[in-house]
Scaffold this motif. Structure first.
Motif, PDB file in Angstrom:
ATOM      1  N   PRO A   1      43.946  13.468  -6.229  1.00  0.00           N
ATOM      2  CA  PRO A   1      43.068  12.371  -5.823  1.00  0.00           C
ATOM      3  C   PRO A   1      43.794  11.340  -4.974  1.00  0.00           C
ATOM      4  CG  PRO A   1      43.934  11.879  -7.979  1.00  0.00           C
ATOM      5  CD  PRO A   1      44.593  13.160  -7.506  1.00  0.00           C
ATOM      6  N   GLY A   2      44.589  11.801  -4.017  1.00  0.00           N
ATOM      7  CA  GLY A   2      45.378  10.829  -3.283  1.00  0.00           C
ATOM      8  C   GLY A   2      45.273  10.829  -1.777  1.00  0.00           C
ATOM      9  N   ARG A   3      44.866  11.943  -1.146  1.00  0.00           N
ATOM     10  CA  ARG A   3      44.883  11.953   0.314  1.00  0.00           C
ATOM     11  C   ARG A   3      43.843  12.934   0.854  1.00  0.00           C
ATOM     12  NH1 ARG A   3      47.850  14.096   4.894  1.00  0.00           N
ATOM     13  NH2 ARG A   3      48.658  15.809   3.672  1.00  0.00           N
ATOM     14  N   ILE A   4      43.171  12.501   1.912  1.00  0.00           N
ATOM     15  CA  ILE A   4      42.237  13.356   2.633  1.00  0.00           C
ATOM     16  C   ILE A   4      42.376  13.032   4.116  1.00  0.00           C
ATOM     17  CG2 ILE A   4      40.299  11.755   2.337  1.00  0.00           C
ATOM     18  CD1 ILE A   4      38.475  14.254   2.138  1.00  0.00           C
ATOM     19  N   GLU A   5      42.343  14.056   4.947  1.00  0.00           N
ATOM     20  CA  GLU A   5      42.400  13.873   6.402  1.00  0.00           C
ATOM     21  C   GLU A   5      41.246  14.615   7.046  1.00  0.00           C
ATOM     22  OE1 GLU A   5      46.178  15.073   7.972  1.00  0.00           O
ATOM     23  OE2 GLU A   5      47.171  13.279   7.223  1.00  0.00           O
ATOM     24  N   TRP A   6      40.672  13.959   8.026  1.00  0.00           N
ATOM     25  CA  TRP A   6      39.579  14.532   8.803  1.00  0.00           C
ATOM     26  C   TRP A   6      40.041  14.668  10.248  1.00  0.00           C
ATOM     27  CZ3 TRP A   6      34.839  15.674   6.588  1.00  0.00           C
ATOM     28  CH2 TRP A   6      34.612  15.155   5.318  1.00  0.00           C
ATOM     29  N   THR A   7      39.739  15.790  10.867  1.00  0.00           N
ATOM     30  CA  THR A   7      39.963  15.973  12.295  1.00  0.00           C
ATOM     31  C   THR A   7      38.593  15.950  12.957  1.00  0.00           C
ATOM     32  OG1 THR A   7      41.896  17.343  11.857  1.00  0.00           O
ATOM     33  CG2 THR A   7      40.924  17.494  14.057  1.00  0.00           C
ATOM     34  N   LEU A   8      38.423  15.052  13.906  1.00  0.00           N
ATOM     35  CA  LEU A   8      37.137  14.923  14.592  1.00  0.00           C
ATOM     36  C   LEU A   8      37.316  15.257  16.065  1.00  0.00           C
ATOM     37  CD1 LEU A   8      37.513  12.333  12.456  1.00  0.00           C
ATOM     38  CD2 LEU A   8      35.117  12.160  12.995  1.00  0.00           C
ATOM     39  N   THR A   9      36.332  15.914  16.630  1.00  0.00           N
ATOM     40  CA  THR A   9      36.385  16.253  18.047  1.00  0.00           C
ATOM     41  C   THR A   9      35.037  15.972  18.696  1.00  0.00           C
ATOM     42  OG1 THR A   9      35.767  18.549  17.615  1.00  0.00           O
ATOM     43  CG2 THR A   9      38.112  18.068  17.783  1.00  0.00           C
ATOM     44  N   ARG A  10      35.117  15.657  19.957  1.00  0.00           N
ATOM     45  CA  ARG A  10      33.913  15.507  20.764  1.00  0.00           C
ATOM     46  C   ARG A  10      34.194  16.175  22.090  1.00  0.00           C
ATOM     47  NH1 ARG A  10      29.911  10.517  21.850  1.00  0.00           N
ATOM     48  NH2 ARG A  10      28.534  11.650  23.229  1.00  0.00           N
ATOM     49  N   GLU A  11      33.349  17.108  22.424  1.00  0.00           N
ATOM     50  CA  GLU A  11      33.515  17.861  23.666  1.00  0.00           C
ATOM     51  C   GLU A  11      32.431  17.459  24.655  1.00  0.00           C
ATOM     52  OE1 GLU A  11      36.095  19.846  24.069  1.00  0.00           O
ATOM     53  OE2 GLU A  11      36.740  19.708  21.993  1.00  0.00           O
ATOM     54  N   GLY A  12      32.808  17.362  25.901  1.00  0.00           N
ATOM     55  CA  GLY A  12      31.840  17.220  26.983  1.00  0.00           C
ATOM     56  C   GLY A  12      31.088  15.914  27.082  1.00  0.00           C
ATOM     57  N   SER A  13      31.608  14.821  26.593  1.00  0.00           N
ATOM     58  CA  SER A  13      30.921  13.544  26.779  1.00  0.00           C
ATOM     59  C   SER A  13      31.216  13.023  28.184  1.00  0.00           C
ATOM     60  CB  SER A  13      31.377  12.523  25.731  1.00  0.00           C
ATOM     61  OG  SER A  13      32.688  12.106  25.982  1.00  0.00           O
ATOM     62  N   ARG A  14      30.489  12.004  28.602  1.00  0.00           N
ATOM     63  CA  ARG A  14      30.699  11.443  29.944  1.00  0.00           C
ATOM     64  C   ARG A  14      32.112  10.905  30.114  1.00  0.00           C
ATOM     65  NH1 ARG A  14      25.693   7.530  30.119  1.00  0.00           N
ATOM     66  NH2 ARG A  14      26.289   7.522  27.954  1.00  0.00           N
ATOM     67  N   LEU A  15      32.703  10.447  29.043  1.00  0.00           N
ATOM     68  CA  LEU A  15      34.055   9.902  29.123  1.00  0.00           C
ATOM     69  C   LEU A  15      35.123  10.969  28.921  1.00  0.00           C
ATOM     70  CD1 LEU A  15      33.589   6.605  27.103  1.00  0.00           C
ATOM     71  CD2 LEU A  15      33.644   6.901  29.579  1.00  0.00           C
ATOM     72  N   GLY A  16      34.711  12.185  28.697  1.00  0.00           N
ATOM     73  CA  GLY A  16      35.672  13.244  28.447  1.00  0.00           C
ATOM     74  C   GLY A  16      35.753  13.557  26.969  1.00  0.00           C
TER      75      GLY A  16
ATOM     76  N   LEU B   1      45.254   7.057  -1.080  1.00  0.00           N
ATOM     77  CA  LEU B   1      44.987   6.179  -2.214  1.00  0.00           C
ATOM     78  C   LEU B   1      46.233   6.083  -3.084  1.00  0.00           C
ATOM     79  CD1 LEU B   1      41.520   7.577  -3.347  1.00  0.00           C
ATOM     80  CD2 LEU B   1      41.977   5.824  -1.643  1.00  0.00           C
ATOM     81  N   GLN B   2      46.592   4.855  -3.451  1.00  0.00           N
ATOM     82  CA  GLN B   2      47.751   4.633  -4.316  1.00  0.00           C
ATOM     83  C   GLN B   2      47.362   3.681  -5.437  1.00  0.00           C
ATOM     84  OE1 GLN B   2      50.586   2.955  -1.613  1.00  0.00           O
ATOM     85  NE2 GLN B   2      51.392   4.954  -1.011  1.00  0.00           N
TER      86      GLN B   2
ATOM     87  N   THR C   1      47.989   0.792  -7.891  1.00  0.00           N
ATOM     88  CA  THR C   1      48.874  -0.370  -7.782  1.00  0.00           C
ATOM     89  C   THR C   1      49.107  -1.029  -9.130  1.00  0.00           C
ATOM     90  OG1 THR C   1      47.001  -1.809  -7.262  1.00  0.00           O
ATOM     91  CG2 THR C   1      48.199  -0.846  -5.398  1.00  0.00           C
ATOM     92  N   GLY C   2      48.673  -0.397 -10.189  1.00  0.00           N
ATOM     93  CA  GLY C   2      48.831  -0.975 -11.515  1.00  0.00           C
ATOM     94  C   GLY C   2      47.510  -1.509 -12.017  1.00  0.00           C
ATOM     95  N   GLY C   3      47.313  -1.400 -13.311  1.00  0.00           N
ATOM     96  CA  GLY C   3      46.038  -1.846 -13.868  1.00  0.00           C
ATOM     97  C   GLY C   3      44.920  -0.962 -13.341  1.00  0.00           C
ATOM     98  N   ASP C   4      43.846  -1.574 -12.965  1.00  0.00           N
ATOM     99  CA  ASP C   4      42.714  -0.832 -12.407  1.00  0.00           C
ATOM    100  C   ASP C   4      42.539  -1.138 -10.926  1.00  0.00           C
ATOM    101  OD1 ASP C   4      42.020   0.629 -14.577  1.00  0.00           O
ATOM    102  OD2 ASP C   4      40.444  -0.728 -15.273  1.00  0.00           O
ATOM    103  N   SER C   5      43.624  -1.216 -10.196  1.00  0.00           N
ATOM    104  CA  SER C   5      43.558  -1.488  -8.764  1.00  0.00           C
ATOM    105  C   SER C   5      44.064  -0.290  -7.977  1.00  0.00           C
ATOM    106  CB  SER C   5      44.389  -2.706  -8.393  1.00  0.00           C
ATOM    107  OG  SER C   5      43.848  -3.862  -8.987  1.00  0.00           O
ATOM    108  N   THR C   6      43.501  -0.129  -6.797  1.00  0.00           N
ATOM    109  CA  THR C   6      43.881   0.973  -5.916  1.00  0.00           C
ATOM    110  C   THR C   6      44.066   0.448  -4.505  1.00  0.00           C
ATOM    111  OG1 THR C   6      42.565   2.506  -7.237  1.00  0.00           O
ATOM    112  CG2 THR C   6      43.191   3.238  -5.034  1.00  0.00           C
ATOM    113  N   ARG C   7      45.167   0.824  -3.901  1.00  0.00           N
ATOM    114  CA  ARG C   7      45.416   0.485  -2.503  1.00  0.00           C
ATOM    115  C   ARG C   7      44.918   1.654  -1.645  1.00  0.00           C
ATOM    116  NH1 ARG C   7      48.411  -2.899   0.622  1.00  0.00           N
ATOM    117  NH2 ARG C   7      49.313  -2.042   2.514  1.00  0.00           N
ATOM    118  N   VAL C   8      44.036   1.340  -0.710  1.00  0.00           N
ATOM    119  CA  VAL C   8      43.480   2.348   0.191  1.00  0.00           C
ATOM    120  C   VAL C   8      44.076   2.110   1.565  1.00  0.00           C
ATOM    121  CG1 VAL C   8      41.377   3.351   1.163  1.00  0.00           C
ATOM    122  CG2 VAL C   8      41.315   2.280  -1.103  1.00  0.00           C
ATOM    123  N   GLU C   9      44.711   3.130   2.114  1.00  0.00           N
ATOM    124  CA  GLU C   9      45.294   3.041   3.453  1.00  0.00           C
ATOM    125  C   GLU C   9      44.579   4.036   4.351  1.00  0.00           C
ATOM    126  OE1 GLU C   9      49.374   3.999   2.815  1.00  0.00           O
ATOM    127  OE2 GLU C   9      49.811   2.083   1.851  1.00  0.00           O
ATOM    128  N   MET C  10      44.030   3.532   5.449  1.00  0.00           N
ATOM    129  CA  MET C  10      43.382   4.403   6.427  1.00  0.00           C
ATOM    130  C   MET C  10      44.172   4.336   7.723  1.00  0.00           C
ATOM    131  SD  MET C  10      39.293   4.002   5.922  1.00  0.00           S
ATOM    132  CE  MET C  10      38.957   5.457   6.899  1.00  0.00           C
TER     133      MET C  10
END
Length: 160
Positions: free
Chosen positions: A80-95, A105-106, A108-117
């Protein structure tokens, strides 16, 4: 473009936060906030379970009118600590572009969680790639990451 990161500490246990970020509906909520699309997008599962994220899960993000906007795939999944998404967009006007969006997710003690994106965006167009290095867009992308993280503060009336 170099990577952009944002973090937030939530007063919730890691398992609860993980349930919110590791489902299709949870990711859809984060994506709407990040992109500023509001409720104008829908995620359709192309491959994998309907709601639980797993490595290899593929989604297509569509506009309210049904037009495909981008494809997303779970590229790394370590509960329950890490997830990665790869997103792509093909053929838009900007390329075309490729985006790697990670969430860690980490406890931090007690009932707290540090979320890093974090995110890293690569444009297929040389012009846009160079412009992304010259224009201070990292500031704007970081603000969008913070906006996405803020959605995790909102209580979920139903499991997201």
């Amino acid at each position: 473009m170099r990577s952009v990161e944002a973090s937030l500490t939530l007063p919730a246990p890691r398992s609860q936060v993980w349930r919110r970020v590791s489902t299709v509906r949870g990711w859809e909520t984060l994506a709407r906030a990040f992109a500023g699309w509001g409720s104008r997008v829908r995620c359709a599962v192309l491959q994998g379970p309907d709601d639980a994220a797993r490595e290899g899960l593929e989604l297509e993000v569509r506009s309210a009118a049904g037009r495909p906007l981008l494809r997303a795939r779970v590229s790394s999944f370590e509960p329950p600590g890490r997830i990665e998404w790869t997103l792509t967009r093909e053929g838009s006007r900007l390329g075309s572009f490729h985006l790697l969006l990670s969430c860690r997710l980490q406890e931090t003690g007690g009932d707290s969680t540090r979320v890093e994106m974090g995110m890293m965006l690569l444009f297929s167009s040389r012009v846009l790639e160079i412009a992304s290095l010259l224009i201070p867009i990292r500031f704007f992308y970081r603000r969008r990451l913070v906006r996405a993280l803020e959605t995790l503060r909102e209580p979920a009336s139903t499991p997201v």
